[in-house]
Each structure stands twice: as C-alpha cells, then as structure tokens.
Design a protein around this motif. Structure first.
Motif, mmCIF file in Angstrom:
data_model
loop_
_atom_site.group_PDB
_atom_site.id
_atom_site.type_symbol
_atom_site.label_atom_id
_atom_site.label_comp_id
_atom_site.label_asym_id
_atom_site.label_seq_id
_atom_site.Cartn_x
_atom_site.Cartn_y
_atom_site.Cartn_z
ATOM 1 N N TYR A 102 -34.775 44.115 23.576
ATOM 2 C CA TYR A 102 -34.283 44.809 22.826
ATOM 3 C C TYR A 102 -34.066 44.120 22.352
ATOM 4 C CZ TYR A 102 -35.611 49.267 25.822
ATOM 5 O OH TYR A 102 -35.621 49.424 26.207
ATOM 6 N N ASP A 103 -33.461 44.573 20.585
ATOM 7 C CA ASP A 103 -32.822 43.437 19.959
ATOM 8 C C ASP A 103 -31.514 43.841 19.373
ATOM 9 O OD1 ASP A 103 -33.066 42.466 16.807
ATOM 10 O OD2 ASP A 103 -31.590 44.091 16.258
ATOM 11 N N GLU A 104 -30.298 43.258 19.270
ATOM 12 C CA GLU A 104 -28.729 43.615 19.478
ATOM 13 C C GLU A 104 -28.597 45.150 18.630
ATOM 14 O OE1 GLU A 104 -26.731 40.327 18.606
ATOM 15 O OE2 GLU A 104 -27.787 39.600 19.998
ATOM 16 N N SER A 105 -29.702 45.322 17.442
ATOM 17 C CA SER A 105 -29.199 46.167 16.346
ATOM 18 C C SER A 105 -29.342 48.201 17.225
ATOM 19 C CB SER A 105 -30.046 46.186 15.728
ATOM 20 O OG SER A 105 -31.325 46.291 15.791
ATOM 21 N N TYR A 106 -29.806 48.103 18.490
ATOM 22 C CA TYR A 106 -29.287 48.830 19.321
ATOM 23 C C TYR A 106 -28.521 49.274 19.032
ATOM 24 C CZ TYR A 106 -35.371 49.530 19.423
ATOM 25 O OH TYR A 106 -36.312 49.760 18.599
ATOM 26 N N MET A 110 -21.764 48.806 19.748
ATOM 27 C CA MET A 110 -21.600 49.193 21.656
ATOM 28 C C MET A 110 -21.287 47.736 22.020
ATOM 29 S SD MET A 110 -24.146 51.789 22.333
ATOM 30 C CE MET A 110 -24.394 51.721 24.406
ATOM 31 N N ASP A 111 -20.605 48.401 22.759
ATOM 32 C CA ASP A 111 -20.077 46.799 24.274
ATOM 33 C C ASP A 111 -21.351 46.738 24.608
ATOM 34 O OD1 ASP A 111 -17.656 46.334 22.952
ATOM 35 O OD2 ASP A 111 -16.545 47.850 24.185
ATOM 36 N N PHE A 112 -22.294 45.305 24.564
ATOM 37 C CA PHE A 112 -23.148 44.579 25.191
ATOM 38 C C PHE A 112 -23.058 43.102 25.828
ATOM 39 C CE2 PHE A 112 -24.397 43.612 20.881
ATOM 40 C CZ PHE A 112 -24.996 42.911 21.456
ATOM 41 N N PRO A 215 -28.772 60.932 25.001
ATOM 42 C CA PRO A 215 -28.985 60.957 24.280
ATOM 43 C C PRO A 215 -29.581 59.896 22.689
ATOM 44 C CG PRO A 215 -28.183 63.415 23.495
ATOM 45 C CD PRO A 215 -27.446 62.244 24.957
ATOM 46 N N ASN A 216 -28.576 59.881 23.088
ATOM 47 C CA ASN A 216 -27.987 58.572 22.083
ATOM 48 C C ASN A 216 -28.556 57.075 22.504
ATOM 49 O OD1 ASN A 216 -27.475 59.596 20.073
ATOM 50 N ND2 ASN A 216 -25.920 59.790 20.477
#
Length: 238
Positions: A102-106, A110-112, A215-216
């Motif tokens: 996944y790209d960081e834009s997803y 948010m914290d990840f 859902p998000n």
C-alpha cells in the motif's frame, strides 16, 4: 527443490523424444491406443503465479501486487467425445503467496508503521476445473490443442471466518471462488506414456475481498472489487 523437479521432468521427456522428434516413425507400443479409450487417467504437477486485479472507489495510487511462484499438483480424469474433443476434470491443490503493498497516501491523517503498508496473502486452493479440450489431428508423435472451461476453488487460507480484520493484521478473502480458464498445449507421445506441457490463464468472476469492520479502512475501504487472475504451467503424465 521445485525448480529441480520441473527441470528433471522436462529433461526426461525431451531425452525420450530426441529419437522421434524429427522423424516420421510412429510410436508402436500401447500408448498409441490411449486416445481411443473412453476414459483415461493421469496426474499433473506444475508452477503457478497468481495475481490480483483491483477496481477502486477513488483515484488513489494502485495497490501493488508482488507475486511469487507457487507449486501445484493433482489428478486428471479424461472422457473422450471424439477424435478431437475431450472433456476433462482436473482436481488439484495449489499453493501460492501474494504480497500487497500500500502507498502511504492510503493512511493520510492516520498513524501507521511500515508493517501496515504490507499484507502477505497466503493461499492454499483446492481447485476443480471442468474443461473442454479441442485437439488438432495428430502429427507424428505430437498433437497440439487448446483448452477452456470453468472452475471452482476452495481457499483453505481465506480467513473468511476470522473475526479479526486488517486492524489486527489479518487480510480476509472469500472462501469460495469461481473462474473461467483458457490455455493451450501439446500432447507428446512417448514410449510408455503421454507427456503434455501446457500453459493456462485463469480469471476470477467473483469479488473476493471481505471488507474490514471500519468502512473507511485504509486496507479495504478503497477496493470496489478484487479478483484473482493467474497463470499455470502444467506438466501432465497419462
């Protein structure tokens, strides 16, 4: 080890074919009669590479699918219709792994961490295709063909019934899936058996993604449809 098995199988087949390949001599043993039998049996081993095709809800960067080679094996039941048509059932077990990046834009806002950007999807399929094989006239010790049909598969590693979703690191897929398949190959008549290398493409006709509770969710929220596609290289012995 898998590559070693494939190389041995290919070398063995072509060593046997070397004395026949460019001559007009026909094989004179019992394998000559195999195409006249109403029912025949065999087995196959092979190499597979599975992928995903995604449709998205929003125009974000694509989810990257890193594919790795897998291994499969199974049995063959062949029913002769006439000299050019055969109906085949080829149940097998298929092992494969796909990594979703996944790209960081997803994860905007948010914290990840880095582990959130990767999901390893391991799959073990019990794959059952029903295929129609359409052959040409036999030319010396060779008979080219095309094959197509439909199949169903049970994904034993789907995590469908797992209550945890991607927020707990579990990527979930549907347990049952359906495909259409198309491919081609060539029957090679050896001294004691028929050897068949073939290549086939498979395409899912069902959305396989199970959405997260949120859902998000960054992992499933943007996926409108997720469908398996893949390539099989089979080595068949009858």
């Amino acid at each position: 080890m898998k590559r070693f098995v494939f190389i041995i199988a290919i070398l063995f087949a072509f060593q046997t074919l070397s004395a026949q390949m460019f001559t007009k001599e026909r094989v004179t043993n019992s394998v000559d009669n195999i195409d006249q039998k109403f029912l025949t049996w065999g087995y196959f081993i092979g190499y597979n590479q599975y992928d995903f095709n995604f449709d998205y809800n929003q125009n974000l960067k694509d989810i990257q699918v890193e594919t790795t080679g897998g291994f499969h094996l199974g049995l063959i039941g062949d029913m002769r219709i006439n000299n050019y048509l055969n109906l085949r059932l080829e149940p097998g077990v298929f092992f494969t792994t796909r990594n979703l990046k996944y790209d960081e834009s997803y994860f905007n806002g948010m914290d990840f961490n880095n582990s959130d950007l990767l999901r390893e999807v391991k799959s073990t399929y019990v794959h059952i295709p029903l295929l129609l094989k359409i052959s040409t006239k036999r030319i010396n010790n060779f008979k080219p063909f095309i094959v197509g049909g439909f199949s169903t598969a049970l994904n034993l590693s789907s995590n469908q019934d797992n209550p945890n979703d991607n927020s707990a690191g579990e990527f979930r897929m549907t347990k049952n899936n359906y495909f259409y398949e198309i491919g081609f190959g060539i029957d090679m008549y050896l001294l004691y058996f028929k050897f068949t290398p073939s290549i086939r493409g498979i395409f899912s006709i069902k959305d396989e993604n199970i959405r997260d509770v949120d859902p998000n969710s960054p992992w499933t929220g943007n996926i409108a449809k997720m469908q398996t596609r893949g390539v099989f290289i089979n080595f068949t012995f009858q």
